[in-house]
Design a protein around this motif. Structure first.
Motif, PDB file in Angstrom:
ATOM      1  N   TRP A   1       0.780   6.437   6.567  1.00 51.63           N
ATOM      2  CA  TRP A   1       1.672   7.462   7.093  1.00 51.63           C
ATOM      3  C   TRP A   1       1.357   8.826   6.504  1.00 51.63           C
ATOM      4  CZ3 TRP A   1       6.879   4.651   5.718  1.00 51.63           C
ATOM      5  CH2 TRP A   1       6.911   3.399   6.352  1.00 51.63           C
ATOM      6  N   ILE A   2       1.089   8.850   5.187  1.00 54.37           N
ATOM      7  CA  ILE A   2       0.810  10.088   4.455  1.00 54.37           C
ATOM      8  C   ILE A   2      -0.340   9.783   3.518  1.00 54.37           C
ATOM      9  CG2 ILE A   2       1.663  11.790   2.802  1.00 54.37           C
ATOM     10  CD1 ILE A   2       4.473  11.281   3.801  1.00 54.37           C
ATOM     11  N   GLY A   3      -1.437  10.486   3.684  1.00 50.76           N
ATOM     12  CA  GLY A   3      -2.661  10.176   2.943  1.00 50.76           C
ATOM     13  C   GLY A   3      -2.761  10.782   1.556  1.00 50.76           C
ATOM     14  N   HIS A   4      -1.665  10.904   0.850  1.00 53.72           N
ATOM     15  CA  HIS A   4      -1.712  11.362  -0.545  1.00 53.72           C
ATOM     16  C   HIS A   4      -0.558  10.712  -1.301  1.00 53.72           C
ATOM     17  CE1 HIS A   4       1.527  14.197   0.364  1.00 53.72           C
ATOM     18  NE2 HIS A   4       0.811  14.613   1.386  1.00 53.72           N
ATOM     19  N   SER A   5      -0.404  11.076  -2.549  1.00 52.89           N
ATOM     20  CA  SER A   5       0.546  10.364  -3.413  1.00 52.89           C
ATOM     21  C   SER A   5       2.001  10.449  -2.941  1.00 52.89           C
ATOM     22  CB  SER A   5       0.433  10.861  -4.853  1.00 52.89           C
ATOM     23  OG  SER A   5       0.756  12.228  -4.936  1.00 52.89           O
ATOM     24  N   LYS A   6       2.337  11.383  -2.088  1.00 49.17           N
ATOM     25  CA  LYS A   6       3.720  11.457  -1.597  1.00 49.17           C
ATOM     26  C   LYS A   6       4.089  10.279  -0.699  1.00 49.17           C
ATOM     27  CE  LYS A   6       4.551  16.367  -2.135  1.00 49.17           C
ATOM     28  NZ  LYS A   6       4.911  17.629  -1.464  1.00 49.17           N
ATOM     29  N   HIS A   7       3.101   9.463  -0.307  1.00 43.72           N
ATOM     30  CA  HIS A   7       3.426   8.253   0.453  1.00 43.72           C
ATOM     31  C   HIS A   7       4.366   7.364  -0.352  1.00 43.72           C
ATOM     32  CE1 HIS A   7       1.525   4.669  -1.384  1.00 43.72           C
ATOM     33  NE2 HIS A   7       0.760   5.567  -1.978  1.00 43.72           N
ATOM     34  N   ARG A   8       4.331   7.491  -1.658  1.00 43.45           N
ATOM     35  CA  ARG A   8       5.152   6.636  -2.530  1.00 43.45           C
ATOM     36  C   ARG A   8       6.644   6.862  -2.347  1.00 43.45           C
ATOM     37  NH1 ARG A   8       1.361   8.343  -7.338  1.00 43.45           N
ATOM     38  NH2 ARG A   8      -0.391   6.936  -6.962  1.00 43.45           N
ATOM     39  N   MET A   9       7.036   8.015  -1.822  1.00 43.15           N
ATOM     40  CA  MET A   9       8.462   8.306  -1.677  1.00 43.15           C
ATOM     41  C   MET A   9       9.176   7.305  -0.767  1.00 43.15           C
ATOM     42  SD  MET A   9       8.488  11.648   0.817  1.00 43.15           S
ATOM     43  CE  MET A   9      10.246  11.727   0.963  1.00 43.15           C
ATOM     44  N   PHE A  10       8.444   6.573   0.053  1.00 41.00           N
ATOM     45  CA  PHE A  10       9.074   5.656   0.993  1.00 41.00           C
ATOM     46  C   PHE A  10       9.413   4.292   0.403  1.00 41.00           C
ATOM     47  CE2 PHE A  10       6.665   8.667   3.572  1.00 41.00           C
ATOM     48  CZ  PHE A  10       7.688   9.159   4.362  1.00 41.00           C
ATOM     49  N   ARG A  11       8.647   3.829  -0.608  1.00 39.91           N
ATOM     50  CA  ARG A  11       8.894   2.491  -1.144  1.00 39.91           C
ATOM     51  C   ARG A  11       8.802   2.395  -2.664  1.00 39.91           C
ATOM     52  NH1 ARG A  11       5.589  -0.957   3.471  1.00 39.91           N
ATOM     53  NH2 ARG A  11       7.090  -0.505   5.126  1.00 39.91           N
TER      54      ARG A  11
ATOM     55  N   GLY B   1       7.224  -6.152  -7.966  1.00 45.11           N
ATOM     56  CA  GLY B   1       7.510  -4.814  -7.445  1.00 45.11           C
ATOM     57  C   GLY B   1       7.681  -3.787  -8.544  1.00 45.11           C
ATOM     58  N   GLU B   2       8.381  -4.166  -9.605  1.00 45.67           N
ATOM     59  CA  GLU B   2       8.553  -3.251 -10.741  1.00 45.67           C
ATOM     60  C   GLU B   2       7.202  -2.917 -11.367  1.00 45.67           C
ATOM     61  OE1 GLU B   2      11.316  -5.366 -13.228  1.00 45.67           O
ATOM     62  OE2 GLU B   2      13.043  -4.706 -12.043  1.00 45.67           O
TER      63      GLU B   2
ATOM     64  N   HIS C   1      10.310   3.047  -5.433  1.00 46.68           N
ATOM     65  CA  HIS C   1      11.558   3.379  -6.114  1.00 46.68           C
ATOM     66  C   HIS C   1      12.386   2.114  -6.234  1.00 46.68           C
ATOM     67  CE1 HIS C   1      12.934   3.435  -1.962  1.00 46.68           C
ATOM     68  NE2 HIS C   1      12.154   4.486  -1.713  1.00 46.68           N
ATOM     69  N   SER C   2      13.490   2.201  -6.964  1.00 45.49           N
ATOM     70  CA  SER C   2      14.306   0.999  -7.222  1.00 45.49           C
ATOM     71  C   SER C   2      14.802   0.373  -5.926  1.00 45.49           C
ATOM     72  CB  SER C   2      15.468   1.340  -8.164  1.00 45.49           C
ATOM     73  OG  SER C   2      16.231   2.415  -7.664  1.00 45.49           O
ATOM     74  N   GLU C   3      15.185   1.182  -4.964  1.00 49.14           N
ATOM     75  CA  GLU C   3      15.646   0.633  -3.694  1.00 49.14           C
ATOM     76  C   GLU C   3      14.511  -0.070  -2.961  1.00 49.14           C
ATOM     77  OE1 GLU C   3      18.318   3.933  -4.959  1.00 49.14           O
ATOM     78  OE2 GLU C   3      16.154   3.725  -4.808  1.00 49.14           O
ATOM     79  N   GLY C   4      13.314   0.473  -3.034  1.00 52.41           N
ATOM     80  CA  GLY C   4      12.156  -0.161  -2.412  1.00 52.41           C
ATOM     81  C   GLY C   4      11.856  -1.524  -3.016  1.00 52.41           C
ATOM     82  N   ILE C   5      12.051  -1.638  -4.317  1.00 45.93           N
ATOM     83  CA  ILE C   5      11.833  -2.921  -4.989  1.00 45.93           C
ATOM     84  C   ILE C   5      12.809  -3.965  -4.452  1.00 45.93           C
ATOM     85  CG2 ILE C   5      12.001  -4.120  -7.208  1.00 45.93           C
ATOM     86  CD1 ILE C   5      10.979  -1.407  -8.464  1.00 45.93           C
ATOM     87  N   PHE C   6      14.057  -3.589  -4.247  1.00 40.45           N
ATOM     88  CA  PHE C   6      15.033  -4.529  -3.707  1.00 40.45           C
ATOM     89  C   PHE C   6      14.757  -4.837  -2.234  1.00 40.45           C
ATOM     90  CE2 PHE C   6      17.137  -3.552  -7.622  1.00 40.45           C
ATOM     91  CZ  PHE C   6      17.750  -4.749  -7.948  1.00 40.45           C
TER      92      PHE C   6
ATOM     93  N   TYR D   1       7.438   4.616 -14.905  1.00 39.20           N
ATOM     94  CA  TYR D   1       8.838   4.910 -14.574  1.00 39.20           C
ATOM     95  C   TYR D   1       9.191   4.302 -13.217  1.00 39.20           C
ATOM     96  CZ  TYR D   1      12.999   7.834 -13.849  1.00 39.20           C
ATOM     97  OH  TYR D   1      14.280   8.283 -13.635  1.00 39.20           O
ATOM     98  N   ILE D   2      10.437   3.890 -13.060  1.00 42.40           N
ATOM     99  CA  ILE D   2      10.938   3.451 -11.762  1.00 42.40           C
ATOM    100  C   ILE D   2      11.986   4.458 -11.299  1.00 42.40           C
ATOM    101  CG2 ILE D   2      12.137   1.651 -10.459  1.00 42.40           C
ATOM    102  CD1 ILE D   2      10.990  -0.389 -12.457  1.00 42.40           C
ATOM    103  N   PRO D   3      11.597   5.360 -10.399  1.00 39.81           N
ATOM    104  CA  PRO D   3      12.565   6.343  -9.905  1.00 39.81           C
ATOM    105  C   PRO D   3      13.508   5.717  -8.875  1.00 39.81           C
ATOM    106  CG  PRO D   3      10.468   6.626  -8.796  1.00 39.81           C
ATOM    107  CD  PRO D   3      10.264   5.544  -9.815  1.00 39.81           C
ATOM    108  N   THR D   4      14.551   6.437  -8.548  1.00 44.43           N
ATOM    109  CA  THR D   4      15.417   6.060  -7.433  1.00 44.43           C
ATOM    110  C   THR D   4      14.920   6.808  -6.193  1.00 44.43           C
ATOM    111  OG1 THR D   4      16.960   7.890  -7.767  1.00 44.43           O
ATOM    112  CG2 THR D   4      17.423   5.815  -8.969  1.00 44.43           C
ATOM    113  N   ALA D   5      15.383   6.378  -5.023  1.00 43.99           N
ATOM    114  CA  ALA D   5      15.038   7.095  -3.795  1.00 43.99           C
ATOM    115  C   ALA D   5      15.577   8.531  -3.865  1.00 43.99           C
ATOM    116  CB  ALA D   5      15.601   6.364  -2.587  1.00 43.99           C
ATOM    117  N   LYS D   6      16.748   8.696  -4.460  1.00 45.07           N
ATOM    118  CA  LYS D   6      17.335  10.036  -4.586  1.00 45.07           C
ATOM    119  C   LYS D   6      16.445  10.955  -5.421  1.00 45.07           C
ATOM    120  CE  LYS D   6      21.522  12.523  -6.020  1.00 45.07           C
ATOM    121  NZ  LYS D   6      20.792  13.714  -6.332  1.00 45.07           N
TER     122      LYS D   6
END
Length: 115
Positions: free
Chosen positions: A35-45, A76-77, A47-52, A87-92
């Protein structure tokens, strides 16, 4: 950024088994690279919510090829920590910082995955 296979090899060192035991999880986290060809692709999954969400999708645990029970959440962690500088960020947190001129280190640095 690490390839899902590198994350899978790291999972083997941590939980046993073979890389193929873990590829489905690591490929899911990194599928957003399409979807996004750089490190910002991580914002979608990544994070702690993505792990759940990962745990809901793949189940709470599975048995690896060594016969050991492995908790999906722990894999996932591991993935998120390797890609977000321990670090495990939150989606927020992603939403709050995605456009920062100077983003937090966890957004731009990764942990070296050892062989």
């Amino acid at each position: 950024m690490a390839h899902p296979y590198e994350h899978a090899k790291s999972s083997v060192r941590k939980f046993g088994g073979t890389p193929s035991d873990y590829m489905h999880i690591h490929e899911w986290f990194d599928a957003t690279k399409a979807w996004i060809g750089h490190s910002k692709h991580r914002m979608f999954r990544h994070h702690s919510e993505g792990i759940f969400e990962c745990e809901k999708l793949f189940g709470a645990y599975f048995e690896n090829s060594d016969g050991k029970t492995v908790y999906t959440r722990y894999v996932g962690e591991q993935h998120v920590k390797e890609d977000c500088f321990g670090y495990i960020p939150t989606a927020k947190e992603w939403v709050d910082h995605v456009n920062d001129a100077t983003p937090p280190q966890w957004m731009i640095r990764t942990i070296k995955i050892e062989d």
